[in-house]
Design a protein around this motif. Structure first.
Motif, mmCIF file in Angstrom:
data_model
loop_
_atom_site.group_PDB
_atom_site.id
_atom_site.type_symbol
_atom_site.label_atom_id
_atom_site.label_comp_id
_atom_site.label_asym_id
_atom_site.label_seq_id
_atom_site.Cartn_x
_atom_site.Cartn_y
_atom_site.Cartn_z
ATOM 1 N N TYR A 452 12.263 10.025 38.191
ATOM 2 C CA TYR A 452 12.087 8.686 37.648
ATOM 3 C C TYR A 452 10.785 8.070 38.176
ATOM 4 C CZ TYR A 452 16.890 8.948 36.031
ATOM 5 O OH TYR A 452 18.028 9.320 35.381
ATOM 6 N N PRO A 453 10.202 7.141 37.428
ATOM 7 C CA PRO A 453 8.902 6.578 37.838
ATOM 8 C C PRO A 453 8.952 5.686 39.073
ATOM 9 C CG PRO A 453 9.686 5.503 35.845
ATOM 10 C CD PRO A 453 10.618 6.648 36.110
ATOM 11 N N ASP A 454 10.147 5.365 39.590
ATOM 12 C CA ASP A 454 10.226 4.490 40.763
ATOM 13 C C ASP A 454 10.163 5.271 42.076
ATOM 14 O OD1 ASP A 454 12.628 5.760 40.541
ATOM 15 O OD2 ASP A 454 13.870 3.953 40.743
ATOM 16 N N ILE A 455 9.705 6.524 42.026
ATOM 17 C CA ILE A 455 9.570 7.339 43.229
ATOM 18 C C ILE A 455 8.660 6.629 44.225
ATOM 19 C CG2 ILE A 455 7.736 8.645 42.082
ATOM 20 C CD1 ILE A 455 8.401 11.010 43.821
ATOM 21 N N LYS A 456 9.036 6.642 45.509
ATOM 22 C CA LYS A 456 8.312 5.893 46.534
ATOM 23 C C LYS A 456 7.340 6.757 47.340
ATOM 24 C CE LYS A 456 10.354 2.085 45.478
ATOM 25 N NZ LYS A 456 9.593 1.060 44.717
ATOM 26 N N VAL A 505 3.524 11.176 51.788
ATOM 27 C CA VAL A 505 2.470 10.433 51.098
ATOM 28 C C VAL A 505 3.115 9.271 50.349
ATOM 29 C CG1 VAL A 505 0.531 10.563 49.497
ATOM 30 C CG2 VAL A 505 1.213 12.598 50.798
ATOM 31 N N ASN A 506 2.791 8.043 50.707
ATOM 32 C CA ASN A 506 3.341 6.889 50.018
ATOM 33 C C ASN A 506 2.719 6.736 48.630
ATOM 34 O OD1 ASN A 506 5.066 6.103 52.134
ATOM 35 N ND2 ASN A 506 3.388 5.039 53.166
ATOM 36 N N PHE A 512 2.488 5.583 38.845
ATOM 37 C CA PHE A 512 3.335 5.980 37.726
ATOM 38 C C PHE A 512 3.644 4.790 36.822
ATOM 39 C CE2 PHE A 512 4.820 9.005 41.168
ATOM 40 C CZ PHE A 512 3.978 10.024 40.758
ATOM 41 N N SER A 513 2.686 3.860 36.731
ATOM 42 C CA SER A 513 2.908 2.673 35.896
ATOM 43 C C SER A 513 2.999 3.042 34.420
ATOM 44 C CB SER A 513 1.787 1.657 36.116
ATOM 45 O OG SER A 513 0.539 2.206 35.757
ATOM 46 N N LYS A 514 2.393 4.155 34.028
ATOM 47 C CA LYS A 514 2.578 4.680 32.674
ATOM 48 C C LYS A 514 3.420 5.934 32.813
ATOM 49 C CE LYS A 514 0.162 6.263 28.503
ATOM 50 N NZ LYS A 514 0.829 5.333 27.584
ATOM 51 N N SER A 515 4.676 5.829 32.513
ATOM 52 C CA SER A 515 5.592 6.938 32.721
ATOM 53 C C SER A 515 5.469 7.951 31.593
ATOM 54 C CB SER A 515 7.033 6.414 32.821
ATOM 55 O OG SER A 515 7.384 5.742 31.623
ATOM 56 N N GLY A 516 6.147 9.065 31.768
ATOM 57 C CA GLY A 516 6.123 10.124 30.761
ATOM 58 C C GLY A 516 4.958 11.062 30.970
ATOM 59 N N GLY A 517 5.129 12.295 30.570
ATOM 60 C CA GLY A 517 4.047 13.265 30.651
ATOM 61 C C GLY A 517 4.106 14.098 31.910
ATOM 62 N N ASN A 518 3.167 15.012 32.006
ATOM 63 C CA ASN A 518 3.105 15.958 33.108
ATOM 64 C C ASN A 518 2.145 15.465 34.181
ATOM 65 O OD1 ASN A 518 4.836 17.887 31.844
ATOM 66 N ND2 ASN A 518 3.126 18.483 30.539
ATOM 67 N N PHE A 519 2.503 15.725 35.407
ATOM 68 C CA PHE A 519 1.671 15.385 36.551
ATOM 69 C C PHE A 519 1.436 16.641 37.377
ATOM 70 C CE2 PHE A 519 3.420 11.401 35.246
ATOM 71 C CZ PHE A 519 2.510 10.431 35.612
ATOM 72 N N TYR A 520 0.327 16.673 38.071
ATOM 73 C CA TYR A 520 0.135 17.753 39.032
ATOM 74 C C TYR A 520 -0.634 17.238 40.236
ATOM 75 C CZ TYR A 520 -4.806 18.774 37.978
ATOM 76 O OH TYR A 520 -6.156 18.711 37.840
ATOM 77 N N ILE A 521 -0.503 17.997 41.306
ATOM 78 C CA ILE A 521 -1.087 17.621 42.594
ATOM 79 C C ILE A 521 -2.289 18.513 42.904
ATOM 80 C CG2 ILE A 521 -0.668 17.393 45.070
ATOM 81 C CD1 ILE A 521 0.993 15.476 43.476
ATOM 82 N N LYS A 522 -3.360 17.909 43.324
ATOM 83 C CA LYS A 522 -4.503 18.638 43.860
ATOM 84 C C LYS A 522 -4.681 18.209 45.307
ATOM 85 C CE LYS A 522 -9.532 18.801 43.805
ATOM 86 N NZ LYS A 522 -10.767 18.293 43.188
ATOM 87 N N ILE A 523 -4.835 19.195 46.202
ATOM 88 C CA ILE A 523 -4.994 18.881 47.619
ATOM 89 C C ILE A 523 -6.277 19.527 48.121
ATOM 90 C CG2 ILE A 523 -3.954 18.961 49.899
ATOM 91 C CD1 ILE A 523 -1.268 19.259 48.647
ATOM 92 N N VAL A 544 -1.425 22.566 43.069
ATOM 93 C CA VAL A 544 -0.407 23.088 43.964
ATOM 94 C C VAL A 544 0.954 23.108 43.289
ATOM 95 C CG1 VAL A 544 0.761 22.740 46.159
ATOM 96 C CG2 VAL A 544 -1.687 22.387 45.988
ATOM 97 N N TRP A 545 1.333 22.016 42.632
ATOM 98 C CA TRP A 545 2.561 22.052 41.854
ATOM 99 C C TRP A 545 2.581 20.954 40.800
ATOM 100 C CZ3 TRP A 545 2.579 19.367 46.451
ATOM 101 C CH2 TRP A 545 3.270 18.170 46.508
ATOM 102 N N ASN A 546 3.420 21.150 39.798
ATOM 103 C CA ASN A 546 3.554 20.232 38.670
ATOM 104 C C ASN A 546 4.927 19.580 38.684
ATOM 105 O OD1 ASN A 546 1.056 21.091 36.849
ATOM 106 N ND2 ASN A 546 2.030 22.945 37.611
ATOM 107 N N PHE A 547 5.023 18.403 38.111
ATOM 108 C CA PHE A 547 6.322 17.758 37.910
ATOM 109 C C PHE A 547 6.201 16.800 36.730
ATOM 110 C CE2 PHE A 547 3.923 15.461 41.086
ATOM 111 C CZ PHE A 547 4.018 14.138 40.701
ATOM 112 N N ILE A 548 7.332 16.264 36.302
ATOM 113 C CA ILE A 548 7.387 15.415 35.110
ATOM 114 C C ILE A 548 8.019 14.079 35.481
ATOM 115 C CG2 ILE A 548 8.322 15.200 32.755
ATOM 116 C CD1 ILE A 548 8.449 18.275 32.701
ATOM 117 N N ILE A 549 7.439 12.994 34.976
ATOM 118 C CA ILE A 549 8.016 11.664 35.147
ATOM 119 C C ILE A 549 8.773 11.317 33.871
ATOM 120 C CG2 ILE A 549 7.515 9.206 35.458
ATOM 121 C CD1 ILE A 549 7.037 10.761 37.952
#
Length: 896
Positions: A452-456, A505-506, A512-523, A544-549
């Motif tokens: 969900y987009p309310d992830i902290k 990481v806070n 995630f103010s615009k929800s939906g779609g794919n996200f991924y992390i770059k480190i 590094v990994w992908n997730f969906i909101i």
């Protein structure tokens, strides 16, 4: 014909797979491109190089130019043929004519080979940018190395001479005698690259560091020299980047003068943008049956730091000497591992071990058997055991590349106008849990999970304790195959937990103010470091990994379109002031493009007014700009209020949000994103004070009329208006006129000239009238009053008329002016309409049109100018009518 060749190519691949069974490899896929333009049977497309960047593969194609080639010299067409292969398999063809690159860069001596590399080198430095190295000649002898940045359409962004000198060969038109250069890009490509070489007629090794800015421009950083002699054995890849974002030059010395330690492996540590180097001995000893070949060095993806390998022989057996060391030069491991080859055969001259993402090493050897070109591929585990032997057919350039997804691309023999390659999955020697990273145990969110987009917060669990560093973790959202940066947080801003094995990481509210779609992390590689060694964990890689909101509609209110104010920084303001009209438009178009992407709304909802002004509250000349935000009825897009709130939030966290990137760095985050003020609401109470003053004047006028109906009591309003208008104009000049730079000088001119004209006229009138006894007697009796009004007449000449007015109860006001004096007062007052009232009113109108925000003084000045102009036009018109009527009456009396 083309389809027949394609069938033959496919049949060839099938035969290849039958000869070399899949039991030795994990997976093999084929790719072919048959859409190339036909240049003739003698000039088929050849795959010269394979490079990768992000999620695309870029192939360089070369074609033999038969008109310039012969039995000794080989020339390609003087075009940079690039083929960009997207992740969906589509191919974009780019045939780039490089501006100013001379033909000899595309040529070389064959030297007994089927094909030889030309002198052109390139590197991908961004999604749409290339770095190109080439030689330039201005005479018949000398050539100099140059660097150039271009976009994928060939547009030149910048050029710079690098100063690597060589010369043309005698009698051979395209033969160059140039140093062998090495170009290594920094682990962090934003920091640029280092280029090194041994000048002709010298054993020394010279190097230069450059940075390529975000706009593609070169910045020269530093240069240096490492003194060597003839004993130094330098490899093709001796100059390497280090995981601490510096560089290292590594070479071998055999047969040193020491009696006990004859062999040395030396690393010269080159700091980023530092001229001094530090010499470190990685190995001191006697190599058994030493082989005069250079060493091969790598970054360690499994573990920390770097390693260098070189072959040694003992009792007819092959061994690999592996030295592990940190970026600081500290040696942490030395291992001698037996290496077993099929039939114990290997050509050590091709020795180059390449570190693999999931452990182990790959060694390749080129071979031509009959008409076939083979790339023998050997994969070794850390203990030296051969995990894979795969002789692969390839093209005559032996082109191959290892991709970040742990696979190898091998170019295949080209037929007619078709080229292609095989993609082979390489074995894994360690487990990565699906993260393409052997240091990560688990994460939240998990790979490909939906949240969900309310992830902290986001958490990363490592196998070993870590310490936080200054690298960044970046979160991207993918929409319609475009990447949007949502958050970028430095490691030092994170939290450690679980015995320093968990990084927290806070998450910002805007991420995630615009929800939906794919996200991924770059480190970044230096996001965290090993707590034991203090070395960056380079195994942390992009994607590094992908997730969906989970997608949610917005609960929004239909807000009307709103104008908002932004303020540019000092640097941004200076760029704007020194730009042409077109450059200003381009600047703001780019800024609004990035702003729309940052807040994730449609670009057509943002537009800029033509207004801009210096912020009156700024002491350093910062500019205010006005932007309109259009309303939306789309439930999946933010309303105006949400846009304003998001941008303000991102500005307050600009070190972690897109607001701190690109053109948006020129926005002053301390000012914020402020709706344009409602002047009626803001200044209404202050303006009500003027109404009270006006009411009091009306009351005074009524009382005066009651006392003396025949008195010229309208002077009460005239006097008040003249004085207040002068005070307001003065305050405007002092406080506000500079806000719109182009209006300051005109404001000053049409403020001072009327004062000078009025002052000169009033003194002239008084001086002339004092020659009359009647006026002199009155002036002597009322000299203080007369002097005050003479000076006040500088504000407006009609203040002298107040002295002549029949004001109720003030008989001494009635100065006995002559008709000529009255005539001068009238004409000067009439002239003031054109030199003061109209110009000042126009200036106030332009000020309102050009300015974005202003305080109460310009508002009152505009109102006062309008009233003054209106009254003066009516008054002068009335006086003109009376003046003409009196003149006519005088003529009739005179003639009669």
């Amino acid at each position: 014909m083309r389809s027949n060749y394609f069938k033959m190519f496919t049949l060839f691949i099938i035969i290849l797979l039958c000869i070399y069974p899949l039991s030795t490899i994990t997976e093999i896929r084929t790719f072919s491109h048959i859409e190339e333009k036909d240049y003739g049977i003698e000039t088929p497309p050849r795959v010269a190089e394979i490079k990768s960047y992000d999620n695309i593969v870029i192939i360089r194609i070369v074609r033999n130019d038969t008109s310039k080639s012969n039995s000794i010299e080989h020339c390609n067409y003087d075009t940079l043929f690039l083929r960009i292969i997207n992740s969906d398999g589509t191919v974009i063809e780019k045939d780039i004519k490089l501006e100013g690159v001379q033909i000899f860069n595309f040529c070389s001596m064959k030297m007994g080979k089927d094909e030889a590399e030309d002198h052109l080198k390139y590197e991908i430095i961004g999604k749409d940018k290339l770095f190109v190295f080439y030689y330039n000649s201005t005479d018949d002898i000398n050539v100099e190395g140059w660097g150039m940045t271009i976009d994928f359409d060939g547009k030149v962004i910048d050029k710079i001479p690098i100063g690597i000198w060589g010369y043309k060969g005698y009698r051979r038109l395209y033969r160059l005698r140039v140093p062998r250069i090495q170009i290594s890009f920094n682990i962090n490509k934003e920091k640029g690259f280092i280029i090194g070489y041994r000048p002709l007629q010298s054993y020394d090794f010279e190097w230069k560091q450059y940075k390529i800015e975000l706009d593609g421009k070169f910045t020269i950083l530093i240069n240096g020299k490492i003194q060597l002699d003839s004993r130094a054995i330098v490899g093709y890849d001796s100059l390497i980047p280090t995981v601490n974002e510096s560089y290292s030059f590594i070479y071998k010395l055999n047969n040193t003068f020491s009696n006990s330690l004859k062999d040395l492996i030396v690393a010269e540590l080159i700091g980023y943008n530092k001229s001094d180097t530090a010499k470190v001995f990685l190995y001191r000893g006697n190599l058994l049956n030493r082989i005069p070949q250079p060493i091969s060095c790598n970054i360690e993806y499994v573990g920390v730091g770097h390693s260098c390998s070189l072959p040694i022989k003992y009792n007819e057996s092959n061994f690999n000497l592996k030295i592990g060391f940190l970026s600081s030069g500290a040696t942490i491991a030395i291992n001698i591992t037996p290496i077993t080859f099929p039939n114990n055969q290997i050509g050590f001259r091709s020795w180059k071990l390449q570190s693999l993402l999931f452990g182990g090493y790959m060694l390749t050897e080129r071979a031509k058997i009959g008409m076939e070109h083979r790339l023998y591929t050997y994969i070794f585990a850390e203990n030296g055991i051969l995990g894979l032997e795969q002789p692969l057919l390839t093209n005559l350039n032996y082109a191959y590349a290892i991709l970040p997804n742990n696979s190898i691309l091998v170019a295949q023999q080209e037929y007619n106008n078709t080229w292609g390659f095989n993609m082979i999955k390489l074995p894994k020697f360690t487990n990565d849990n699906g993260y393409f990273n052997t240091n990560i145990e688990s994460t939240y969110p998990e790979i490909n999970s939906t949240i969900y987009p309310d992830i902290k917060n986001i958490t990363i669990n490592f196998y070993y304790p870590v310490i936080l560093s200054d690298g960044r973790l970046s979160i991207f959202q993918i929409i319609d195959q475009r990447k949007f940066l949502r958050q970028s947080t430095s490691g030092i801003e994170c939290i450690l937990n679980n015995d320093d094995k968990k990084v927290i990481v806070n998450i910002l509210n805007s991420t995630f103010s615009k929800s939906g779609g794919n996200f991924y992390i770059k480190i970044d590689n230096n996001f965290v470091k090993s707590r034991i060694y203090g070395e960056s964990l380079l195994g942390i890689r992009e994607n590094v990994w992908n997730f969906i909101i989970e997608d949610n509609k917005y609960s929004y209110t239909i807000t009307s379109s709103t104008a908002v104010l932004l303020r540019l920084t000092v640097e941004g303001s200076n760029i704007f002031k020194n730009s042409s009209y077109d450059e200003k438009n381009q600047f703001f178009n780019s800024l609004l493009d990035e702003l729309a992407d940052a807040v994730q709304i449609s670009r057509d909802r943002l537009s800029k007014n033509d207004k801009d002004q210096i912020d009156p509250k700024s002491n350093d000349g910062k500019l205010l700009i006005n932007i309109n935000i259009e309303k939306t009825k789309d439930p999946y897009e933010k309303d105006v209020n949400s846009v304003i709130q998001d941008i303000n939030y991102m500005m307050s966290n600009n070190d972690q949000t897109p607001i701190g990137k690109g053109k948006l760095i020129y926005l002053d985050s301390t000012y914020g994103f402020i709706p344009a003020p409602n002047y009626l609401q803001e200044y209404g109470p202050k303006l009500s004070g003027l109404i009270i003053i006006l009411v009091l004047l009306v009351i005074l006028y009524i009382l005066a009329n009651k006392r003396e109906k025949k008195g010229h009591n309208i002077v009460i309003f005239q006097f008040s208006l003249f004085i207040s208008d002068f005070v307001i104009d003065t305050l405007f000049i002092i406080n506000n006129a500079k806000d719109v730079k182009m209006l300051y000088i005109p404001s000053l001119i049409f403020y001072t000239i009327p004062i000078g004209l009025n002052m000169a006229s009033s003194f002239l009138i008084i001086a002339k009238e004092n020659t009359r006894n009647e006026f002199l007697s009155w002036f002597t009796e009322n000299n203080r009053l007369a002097s005050i009004f003479t000076i006040l007449a500088g504000i407006d000449i009609e203040l002298l008329s107040v002295l002549h007015s029949n004001l109720a109860g003030f008989k001494y006001f009635q100065a006995p002016f002559s008709d000529s004096a009255k005539s001068i007062i009238f004409w000067v007052a009439f002239t003031n309409i054109f030199v003061e009232d109209i110009p000042q009113f126009i200036i106030q109108i332009l000020f309102r049109m050009k300015s974005i925000t202003f305080d109460i003084i310009p508002i009152i000045t505009l109102i006062s100018s309008a009233i003054t102009l209106t009254i003066n036009i009516i008054s002068r018109s009335h006086q003109s009518i009376n003046y003409i009527r009196d003149k006519r009456r005088t003529r009739r009396v005179f003639h009669s």
